[in-house]
Every structure is written in structure tokens, then in C-alpha cells.
Scaffold this motif. Sequence first.
Motif, mmCIF file in Angstrom:
data_model
loop_
_atom_site.group_PDB
_atom_site.id
_atom_site.type_symbol
_atom_site.label_atom_id
_atom_site.label_comp_id
_atom_site.label_asym_id
_atom_site.label_seq_id
_atom_site.Cartn_x
_atom_site.Cartn_y
_atom_site.Cartn_z
ATOM 1 N N ILE A 153 5.015 27.238 -18.162
ATOM 2 C CA ILE A 153 3.655 27.331 -18.686
ATOM 3 C C ILE A 153 2.963 28.525 -18.053
ATOM 4 N N SER A 154 2.146 29.195 -18.839
ATOM 5 C CA SER A 154 1.309 30.282 -18.319
ATOM 6 C C SER A 154 -0.131 29.981 -18.701
ATOM 7 N N TYR A 155 -1.033 30.347 -17.805
ATOM 8 C CA TYR A 155 -2.450 30.020 -17.949
ATOM 9 C C TYR A 155 -3.256 31.299 -18.120
ATOM 10 N N ARG A 156 -4.237 31.247 -19.012
ATOM 11 C CA ARG A 156 -5.116 32.397 -19.203
ATOM 12 C C ARG A 156 -6.560 32.073 -18.824
ATOM 13 N N ARG A 157 -7.009 30.870 -19.173
ATOM 14 C CA ARG A 157 -8.380 30.449 -18.876
ATOM 15 C C ARG A 157 -8.361 29.039 -18.308
ATOM 16 N N ARG A 199 22.412 21.817 -27.583
ATOM 17 C CA ARG A 199 21.935 20.981 -26.479
ATOM 18 C C ARG A 199 20.472 20.584 -26.594
ATOM 19 N N CYS A 200 19.612 21.544 -26.900
ATOM 20 C CA CYS A 200 18.156 21.353 -26.771
ATOM 21 C C CYS A 200 17.396 21.760 -28.021
ATOM 22 N N ALA A 201 16.214 21.168 -28.144
ATOM 23 C CA ALA A 201 15.202 21.633 -29.102
ATOM 24 C C ALA A 201 14.143 22.363 -28.282
ATOM 25 N N TYR A 202 13.629 23.463 -28.813
ATOM 26 C CA TYR A 202 12.664 24.299 -28.086
ATOM 27 C C TYR A 202 11.323 24.250 -28.806
ATOM 28 N N LEU A 203 10.298 23.896 -28.049
ATOM 29 C CA LEU A 203 8.962 23.775 -28.605
ATOM 30 C C LEU A 203 7.992 24.688 -27.862
ATOM 31 N N GLU A 204 6.995 25.141 -28.599
ATOM 32 C CA GLU A 204 5.884 25.894 -28.017
ATOM 33 C C GLU A 204 4.647 25.016 -28.102
ATOM 34 N N GLN A 205 3.880 24.966 -27.018
ATOM 35 C CA GLN A 205 2.649 24.184 -26.987
ATOM 36 C C GLN A 205 1.534 25.102 -26.506
ATOM 37 N N THR A 206 0.560 25.316 -27.388
ATOM 38 C CA THR A 206 -0.519 26.250 -27.115
ATOM 39 C C THR A 206 -1.836 25.506 -26.980
ATOM 40 N N PHE A 207 -2.527 25.731 -25.869
ATOM 41 C CA PHE A 207 -3.852 25.171 -25.617
ATOM 42 C C PHE A 207 -4.888 26.188 -26.079
ATOM 43 N N THR A 208 -5.852 25.726 -26.878
ATOM 44 C CA THR A 208 -6.960 26.594 -27.286
ATOM 45 C C THR A 208 -8.272 25.833 -27.144
ATOM 46 N N ARG A 209 -9.319 26.590 -26.886
ATOM 47 C CA ARG A 209 -10.670 26.040 -26.808
ATOM 48 C C ARG A 209 -11.580 26.981 -27.565
ATOM 49 N N ARG A 210 -12.207 26.448 -28.626
ATOM 50 C CA ARG A 210 -13.074 27.262 -29.486
ATOM 51 C C ARG A 210 -12.372 28.535 -29.958
ATOM 52 N N GLU A 263 -10.121 30.237 -28.503
ATOM 53 C CA GLU A 263 -9.636 31.102 -27.430
ATOM 54 C C GLU A 263 -8.379 30.513 -26.793
ATOM 55 N N HIS A 264 -7.436 31.379 -26.513
ATOM 56 C CA HIS A 264 -6.184 30.974 -25.866
ATOM 57 C C HIS A 264 -6.458 30.559 -24.424
ATOM 58 N N VAL A 265 -6.007 29.360 -24.050
ATOM 59 C CA VAL A 265 -6.194 28.838 -22.696
ATOM 60 C C VAL A 265 -4.869 28.856 -21.928
ATOM 61 N N ALA A 266 -3.813 28.328 -22.535
ATOM 62 C CA ALA A 266 -2.516 28.245 -21.872
ATOM 63 C C ALA A 266 -1.425 28.119 -22.926
ATOM 64 N N ARG A 267 -0.199 28.450 -22.513
ATOM 65 C CA ARG A 267 0.957 28.330 -23.415
ATOM 66 C C ARG A 267 2.134 27.784 -22.624
#
Length: 178
Positions: A84-88, A108-119, A121-125
Motif C-alpha cells: 500500500i502507498s499513501y498520499r493523503r 496461483r493468485c488473483a491480483y486486485l487494486e484497492q483505491t481510497f478516495t475522498r471527494r 482525491e486520491h488518498v491511498a492505493r
Amino acid sequence: MTRMIQLALATTRPRAALADQGLFDPSVTRLRVRLGDLDFYRHVNNGVYLQMMDVARSNFLADLGAFPLLNAHGWYPVVASSTISYRRSLTLGQRFEISTRLLGWDPRCAYLEQTFTRRGEHVARGVIAGRFLARDGARVPAPDVIDLLGTHEGPSPELPAEVQAWAEAVGVAHRETA
């Protein structure tokens, strides 16, 4: 602790499946920062982001109607690796969304992206390598889970280069046996 209760409810009493939800469609989970989510610096603790991502992945599976199918086979999801990387920062009372989407899979695996946004704006990925296990502990190949969900035919789309490199670096990517 409250996020663990929320995860238990999201898994044992999942929200209703969405009739038109496809495997590659984003699943959106709306949350609000609670007092128990905060650390000493009064913003969301980094470990709590991972718990929130657990809830959002359960909602992703629920939107696909996956829980009855998985339960019938005795399969359940586990995280093999995450980054995970954080921006805000997120602070008390703020509303935000987590968008979860499937990027692809290997044997072996399934790969997912999970993106946090607020209003907007990118918060974390976060990026997750997820596996499925059978109740006896055996690994279930990711393509078998994709086939079970019945919402996609054909091979996985190519993973983004940075996700493929990460999966190889942390040792979760499929390796051909010699």
C-alpha cells in the motif's frame, strides 16, 4: 476492533449481489473514519487501512454473488501479499470510498487494486495478491475460482508491469516448475 466486527458482518451477512456486476467492474465501499481507526497522530492508522481493505474485498465478492458459490465448494479467500502507498491522511469523521477491482490472475493468485478516495482525491492505493484455500488447507488455483464465478471466459488480461514485477519480487507470482 470495530473493523473486525464490520468484516465479520460483511462476510457472514454479505450485501446483496449486483445483477449486472462483472468480474472486472469496480466494487465501491463507502466508509467513514471512526475514533478507533485513529493512531496517536489523529489520522487513520496504517494497519487499519488493511482492515478496511478486507471489508472492501468482502463487498467485492458479495457484489459478484460469490459467497454462496465459494461456501458450496468450501473455499475461502486469504491474502498472500499486499502493498500500500499513501498520499493523503484520513481523519476523524471523514467519509471516503474504496474502489476494488480485479486486475487479473495467474495459476496461483488473483491480483486486485484497492483505491481510497475522498471527494475525488486520491488518498491511498493498495495491491493485493489473493489466494483461495479449501477447508482442508489445499490451495485452490485462481483460474478455478474465476471459472466458478462464471463471469469471465478466457485467459487473464496481462497484469500491469509494476504489479507483475511486485508479485515476482515478493514471491507470490506463479513460477514454472523445471
